[in-house]
Design an enzyme around this catalytic site. Sequence first.
Site, short mmCIF file in Angstrom:
data_model
loop_
_atom_site.label_atom_id
_atom_site.label_comp_id
_atom_site.label_asym_id
_atom_site.label_seq_id
_atom_site.Cartn_x
_atom_site.Cartn_y
_atom_site.Cartn_z
N ARG A 181 0.88 -1.19 0.00
CA ARG A 181 0.00 0.00 0.00
C ARG A 181 0.91 1.22 0.00
NH1 ARG A 181 -5.30 1.12 3.58
NH2 ARG A 181 -6.03 -0.31 1.96
N HIS A 203 -7.44 0.75 -6.34
CA HIS A 203 -7.60 -0.15 -5.19
C HIS A 203 -8.19 -1.45 -5.75
CE1 HIS A 203 -7.79 -1.53 -1.23
NE2 HIS A 203 -8.65 -0.71 -0.68
N GLN A 207 -9.92 -4.18 -3.56
CA GLN A 207 -11.24 -3.75 -3.13
C GLN A 207 -12.27 -4.04 -4.22
OE1 GLN A 207 -12.14 -2.12 -0.04
NE2 GLN A 207 -14.12 -2.72 -0.83
N ASP A 246 -17.56 6.49 -0.94
CA ASP A 246 -16.25 6.41 -0.29
C ASP A 246 -16.01 7.76 0.38
OD1 ASP A 246 -13.70 5.69 0.55
OD2 ASP A 246 -12.78 5.84 -1.45
N CYS A 303 -16.42 1.02 0.71
CA CYS A 303 -15.21 0.23 0.96
C CYS A 303 -14.79 0.28 2.42
CB CYS A 303 -14.07 0.74 0.07
SG CYS A 303 -13.75 2.50 0.28
N ARG A 326 -13.16 -9.19 1.15
CA ARG A 326 -11.74 -8.90 0.91
C ARG A 326 -10.90 -10.16 1.17
NH1 ARG A 326 -9.99 -3.66 1.30
NH2 ARG A 326 -8.08 -4.60 0.48
N1 CP Z 1 -11.23 -0.69 2.41
C1 CP Z 1 -9.96 -0.71 2.85
O1 CP Z 1 -9.00 -0.89 2.07
O2 CP Z 1 -9.81 -0.49 4.18
P1 CP Z 1 -8.44 -0.31 4.98
O3 CP Z 1 -7.90 1.06 4.63
O4 CP Z 1 -8.83 -0.42 6.42
O5 CP Z 1 -7.49 -1.38 4.55
N1 NVA Z 2 -10.20 6.29 -1.16
C1 NVA Z 2 -9.83 5.86 0.17
C2 NVA Z 2 -9.99 4.39 0.30
C3 NVA Z 2 -9.64 3.84 1.65
C4 NVA Z 2 -9.78 2.35 1.71
C5 NVA Z 2 -8.38 6.27 0.43
O1 NVA Z 2 -7.55 6.13 -0.47
O2 NVA Z 2 -8.10 6.73 1.54
#
Ligand code: CP
Ligand code: NVA
Length: 310
Positions: free
Chosen positions: A107, A134, A137, A229, A269, A297
């Site tokens: 990430r 993502h 997701q 989101d 998400c 997930r």
């Molecule tokens: N939806 C998602 O990716 O959540 P986290 O940021 O908690 O991993």
């Molecule tokens: N769009 C959000 C998704 C978190 C899972 C972010 O990038 O923070």
Amino acid sequence: MPFPDDFLGVDDVTTPQLLELLDAADRLKAGRSSRPADGSGGLRGRTIALVFEKPSTRTRVSFQVAVTELGGEPLPLSSAELQLGRGETIADTGAVLSRYVHAVVVRTFGQDRLQELADGATVPVVNALTDLEHPCQALADLQTFREVHGSFEGRSLAYVGDGNNVANSLLLAGAKVGLSVRIGHPEGYAPDAAITARARDLAAASGARILLTTDPVEAVVGADAVYADVWASMGQEAEASQRAEQFVPYRVTSELMGHAADGAVFLHCLPAHRGEEVTAEVIDGPASRVFDQAENRLHAQKALLAALLS
Ligand code: CP
Ligand code: NVA
């Protein structure tokens, strides 16, 4: 087509590969509920690094459990505890981790950073969220949508809010499987232009329709799922208050849900901000499937790891 070496974005897999991942995720989910995982899955003896440069609850825990249940050893690492946090390049980090582990789940911020790590690595690399996409997701989102509605073709999903990483991956994923995706976004917050163009090409082949509009009602009318989101993603905290004003018309309320199709579900998400992008009444109401999404997930990522490492 052989399964790709990496999963850096939804478009790394073909439509048949994507559908096979969803089928495998469904099988894994059904199997898990009927018997406990015994760790005899295909990752026995393999270590998977989980590198996080941003916070995470779902992704971190679901990957950790996925690897464990498949018989492997998860190795969660935050950038602060790696030399990455002191300026070692991400390409060198990928090269070095590849000498120890069998895959790297990452990430990070820019997609270029993920690509640099993948270029340096010699083992599979998985996108666990970047600013652009993502994709893990999106796998869970498609799995959840199909659980509810049984199919994708002729159906539609409306995403309301920022045209962000989640929106980009949904556009590509929906377009591949024949699920129409409508994005209702504030002016200036459209999804990525190159991804939108690619989604339109994919949709032309699958029969899906792609709609981008600044009218949230136009996006939602007749949709089978309404998706929200956060308004400010990780890394955009400085813009949060300005966005909070501009995004108010894009809040998913019971009134907005009322424009969706009968049987429409609400998806998110997570993490969610009740009272901002969605009201508590909607996210805690009977149409909400957000915790199924979070659960999926785990199943979807197990399917992905098995495909990448088999
Ligand atoms: N939806 C998602 O990716 O959540 P986290 O940021 O908690 O991993
Ligand atoms: N769009 C959000 C998704 C978190 C899972 C972010 O990038 O923070």
